[in-house]
Design a protein around this motif. Structure first.
Motif, PDB file in Angstrom:
ATOM      1  N   LYS A  43      25.382  14.078  51.777  1.00 10.25           N
ATOM      2  CA  LYS A  43      25.240  12.703  52.232  1.00 10.25           C
ATOM      3  C   LYS A  43      23.773  12.399  52.492  1.00 10.25           C
ATOM      4  O   LYS A  43      23.041  13.223  53.019  1.00 10.25           O
ATOM      5  CB  LYS A  43      26.057  12.507  53.511  1.00 10.25           C
ATOM      6  CG  LYS A  43      27.540  12.580  53.227  1.00 10.25           C
ATOM      7  CD  LYS A  43      28.304  11.601  54.071  1.00 10.25           C
ATOM      8  CE  LYS A  43      29.677  11.419  53.502  1.00 10.25           C
ATOM      9  NZ  LYS A  43      30.699  11.382  54.535  1.00 10.25           N
ATOM     10  N   ARG A  44      23.424  11.178  52.114  1.00  7.97           N
ATOM     11  CA  ARG A  44      22.027  10.788  52.319  1.00  7.97           C
ATOM     12  C   ARG A  44      21.886   9.837  53.495  1.00  7.97           C
ATOM     13  O   ARG A  44      22.718   8.939  53.683  1.00  7.97           O
ATOM     14  CB  ARG A  44      21.472  10.159  51.046  1.00  7.97           C
ATOM     15  CG  ARG A  44      21.062  11.233  50.041  1.00  7.97           C
ATOM     16  CD  ARG A  44      20.911  10.678  48.683  1.00  7.97           C
ATOM     17  NE  ARG A  44      22.146  10.016  48.263  1.00  7.97           N
ATOM     18  CZ  ARG A  44      22.305   9.432  47.088  1.00  7.97           C
ATOM     19  NH1 ARG A  44      21.323   9.405  46.233  1.00  7.97           N
ATOM     20  NH2 ARG A  44      23.447   8.858  46.779  1.00  7.97           N
ATOM     21  N   ILE A  45      20.820  10.048  54.242  1.00  9.52           N
ATOM     22  CA  ILE A  45      20.624   9.270  55.462  1.00  9.52           C
ATOM     23  C   ILE A  45      19.304   8.506  55.380  1.00  9.52           C
ATOM     24  O   ILE A  45      18.288   9.049  54.950  1.00  9.52           O
ATOM     25  CB  ILE A  45      20.676  10.190  56.696  1.00  9.52           C
ATOM     26  CG1 ILE A  45      20.206   9.453  57.939  1.00  9.52           C
ATOM     27  CG2 ILE A  45      19.859  11.435  56.548  1.00  9.52           C
ATOM     28  CD1 ILE A  45      20.308  10.279  59.189  1.00  9.52           C
ATOM     29  N   LEU A 102      20.881  15.866  62.325  1.00  7.59           N
ATOM     30  CA  LEU A 102      21.783  15.557  61.212  1.00  7.59           C
ATOM     31  C   LEU A 102      21.497  16.396  59.964  1.00  7.59           C
ATOM     32  O   LEU A 102      22.400  16.650  59.171  1.00  7.59           O
ATOM     33  CB  LEU A 102      21.759  14.064  60.905  1.00  7.59           C
ATOM     34  CG  LEU A 102      22.388  13.231  62.029  1.00  7.59           C
ATOM     35  CD1 LEU A 102      22.301  11.744  61.721  1.00  7.59           C
ATOM     36  CD2 LEU A 102      23.848  13.621  62.287  1.00  7.59           C
ATOM     37  N   GLU A 103      20.264  16.870  59.825  1.00 11.08           N
ATOM     38  CA  GLU A 103      19.985  17.779  58.691  1.00 11.08           C
ATOM     39  C   GLU A 103      20.809  19.043  58.833  1.00 11.08           C
ATOM     40  O   GLU A 103      21.283  19.602  57.842  1.00 11.08           O
ATOM     41  CB  GLU A 103      18.496  18.116  58.617  1.00 11.08           C
ATOM     42  CG  GLU A 103      17.712  17.076  57.847  1.00 11.08           C
ATOM     43  CD  GLU A 103      16.326  17.557  57.440  1.00 11.08           C
ATOM     44  OE1 GLU A 103      15.906  18.649  57.859  1.00 11.08           O
ATOM     45  OE2 GLU A 103      15.654  16.804  56.697  1.00 11.08           O
ATOM     46  N   TYR A 116      23.041  16.460  56.120  1.00 11.57           N
ATOM     47  CA  TYR A 116      22.518  15.174  55.636  1.00 11.57           C
ATOM     48  C   TYR A 116      21.101  15.376  55.113  1.00 11.57           C
ATOM     49  O   TYR A 116      20.314  16.120  55.699  1.00 11.57           O
ATOM     50  CB  TYR A 116      22.466  14.145  56.764  1.00 11.57           C
ATOM     51  CG  TYR A 116      23.816  13.585  57.144  1.00 11.57           C
ATOM     52  CD1 TYR A 116      24.274  12.401  56.589  1.00 11.57           C
ATOM     53  CD2 TYR A 116      24.623  14.241  58.073  1.00 11.57           C
ATOM     54  CE1 TYR A 116      25.509  11.874  56.937  1.00 11.57           C
ATOM     55  CE2 TYR A 116      25.857  13.722  58.427  1.00 11.57           C
ATOM     56  CZ  TYR A 116      26.298  12.536  57.863  1.00 11.57           C
ATOM     57  OH  TYR A 116      27.509  12.027  58.209  1.00 11.57           O
TER      58      TYR A 116
END
Ligand code: 5AD
Ligand code: SF4
Length: 445
Positions: free
Chosen positions: A5-7, A28-29, A33
């Motif tokens: 998923k990209r943030i 989140l990494e 993400y």
């Protein structure tokens, strides 16, 4: 733990918010993400918000409408973080674009909130404030592009209760971060090639860490500054923001003792009228402020002093406004952030004082303040012409790719021909000319 998923994270407000966004990215990494630079590519859009003035919030509402457009033609999740999330809570959650609302002390909960959202589909909100959270153990993902200068948060929250200010309500009470984790972060940054760190807090002078295992062991801000300065002589140290009622001579002596502690103090005065300062609950008088300025100039000669000024606070008269202009002429600030008073719901000023200065009067007074400051900045920059300063190179000039820019210890921006030099190097620059915002010069031996 890749989840593909990209943030995309957009940050408004102060440097503290930039730092917090890096903390969020780090959290989140670890969940898999990966950051992306275009909102159109993101599975998760986060906006880290500011509430300091009404126009800051207005911009965010505009962005939420833009995110809604994006959601119309593809599936994305939108989260609102930070100060405005804390202030408006459910009101933000009710916006059709918003799936998640998280206050500044709840970022560790984001992975769980995102999982809940995915599994259950319900909008998520957590705006609890904490008296303990400092994110001390989380290493932020640095998003600055240059890799030369960056921030370290040393404390969170604020206990000052200036009557106009929303910060204590949205950021909670003051807490100081463990100095060992601060020094560790500074060492890692230095090892990674960074050459300047700015220590951030709402009121750095009241930094005070007590060892939870041994409460008699404490570290104050002057001591912390020394600890960070000792990381390496080629790591510059800056700090912001200082409070005139708390800035101790000890901090000034630390600055005088270590050449790598930059000679710049950001010391918001807000107004030059004692009546306004009292009403703002700033807890100092003009005379006490001027005494602090004298001490700065005595102990750290050549230090730059910058400030914040609010025009048109409740009941401000022409005399009060003139008193601010007089103070500016006396102190001769190197630069200033200048604002019109903006009433913030819930603050003491909003509850007890009338916001009675007409908008056009606020604007006129602000313009007078800006004009005066820019004349003073120009005069002070002109005094730099002919002198040579050590400059840390930060990057390539935006206007001219053959030139570099960097800052002097006193935080003046300098632009000069590159001559093969690179960001991260220290060079001596002789100033040849200037504007009110920039020094122009050449590298000398
Ligand atoms: N209106 C205008 N300016 C404000 N500031 C804080 N609150 C307000 C407000 N309600 C300014 C102060 C502070 C800076 C960060 O923002 O000058 O020092
Ligand atoms: Fe920073 Fe204050 Fe704005 Fe929050 S409200 S982002 S602390 S300037």
């Amino acid at each position: 733990m890749a989840n593909n998923k990209r943030i995309f994270i957009e940050t408004y407000g102060c440097q503290m918010n930039v730092y917090d966004s890096e903390i969020v990215l780090s959290i989140l990494e670890k969940e898999g993400y990966t950051p992306c630079s275009r909102l159109e590519d993101a599975d998760l859009i986060l906006v880290n918000t500011c509430s300091i003035r009404e126009n800051a919030e207005q911009r965010i509402w505009g962005r939420l409408d833009r995110f809604m457009q994006e959601k119309k033609h593809r599936k994305t999740t939108v989260g609102v973080l930070g100060c405005m999330a804390e202030r408006l809570k459910q009101e933000l959650l009710s916006h059709p674009a918003v799936d998640l609302v998280a206050g500044p002390d709840t970022y560790r909960e984001l992975p769980q909130m995102l999982r809940n959202l995915e599994n259950e589909g319900d909008k998520q909100i957590d705006t609890r404030l904490s008296m303990r959270e400092t994110y001390a153990d989380i290493e932020p993902v640095r998003t600055d592009t240059g890799g030369v200068t960056t921030f370290i948060s040393i404390m969170r929250g604020c206990n000052n209760m200036c009557t106009y200010c929303i910060v204590p309500y949205v950021r909670g009470g003051e807490r100081s971060r463990d100095p060992h984790s601060i020094v560790r972060e500074a060492r890692q940054l230095h090892a990674a090639g960074y050459r300047e760190v700015s220590l951030l807090g709402q009121n750095v002078d009241s930094y005070l860490w007590k060892n939870p295992e041994n409460p008699t062991e404490t570290v104050n801000f002057a001591q912390l500054l020394e600890l960070v300065a000792l990381v390496s002589p080629d790591l510059r140290v800056r700090f912001s923001t200082s409070h005139p009622k708390d800035m101790s001579n000890g901090v000034l002596y630390s600055m005088a003792m270590y050449p790598n502690i930059c000679t710049h103090i950001h010391l918001p005065v807000q107004s030059g009228s004692d009546r306004m300062l009292e009403k703002m609950n700033r807890k100092y008088t003009v005379a006490q402020y001027l005494e602090r300025i004298d001490k700065i100039r005595e102990i750290v000669p050549g230090a730059a002093v910058t400030t914040d000024i609010i025009a048109g606070f409740c009941s401000e008269t022409e005399e009060d406004h003139q008193a601010t202009m007089d103070l500016m002429k006396k102190v001769r600030f190197d630069s200033a952030f200048m604002f019109q008073y903006s009433q913030r719901p819930g603050t003491k000023a909003a509850r007890h004082f009338e916001d009675d200065v007409a908008p056009e009067t606020k604007t006129r007074r602000l313009n007078e303040i800006i004009e005066l400051q820019s004349a003073i900045s120009l005069e002070l920059n002109r005094e730099c012409v002919g002198h040579t300063y050590e400059v840390l190179i930060e990057g390539t000039s935006k206007r001219d790719t053959g030139s570099l820019f960097g800052r002097t210890s006193a935080n003046k921006v300098c632009v000069f021909p590159a001559l093969g030099h690179r960001p991260g190097e220290y060079v001596n620059v002789k100033v040849e000319s200037c504007t009110s915002a920039t020094l122009l010069g050449n590298i000398v031996k």
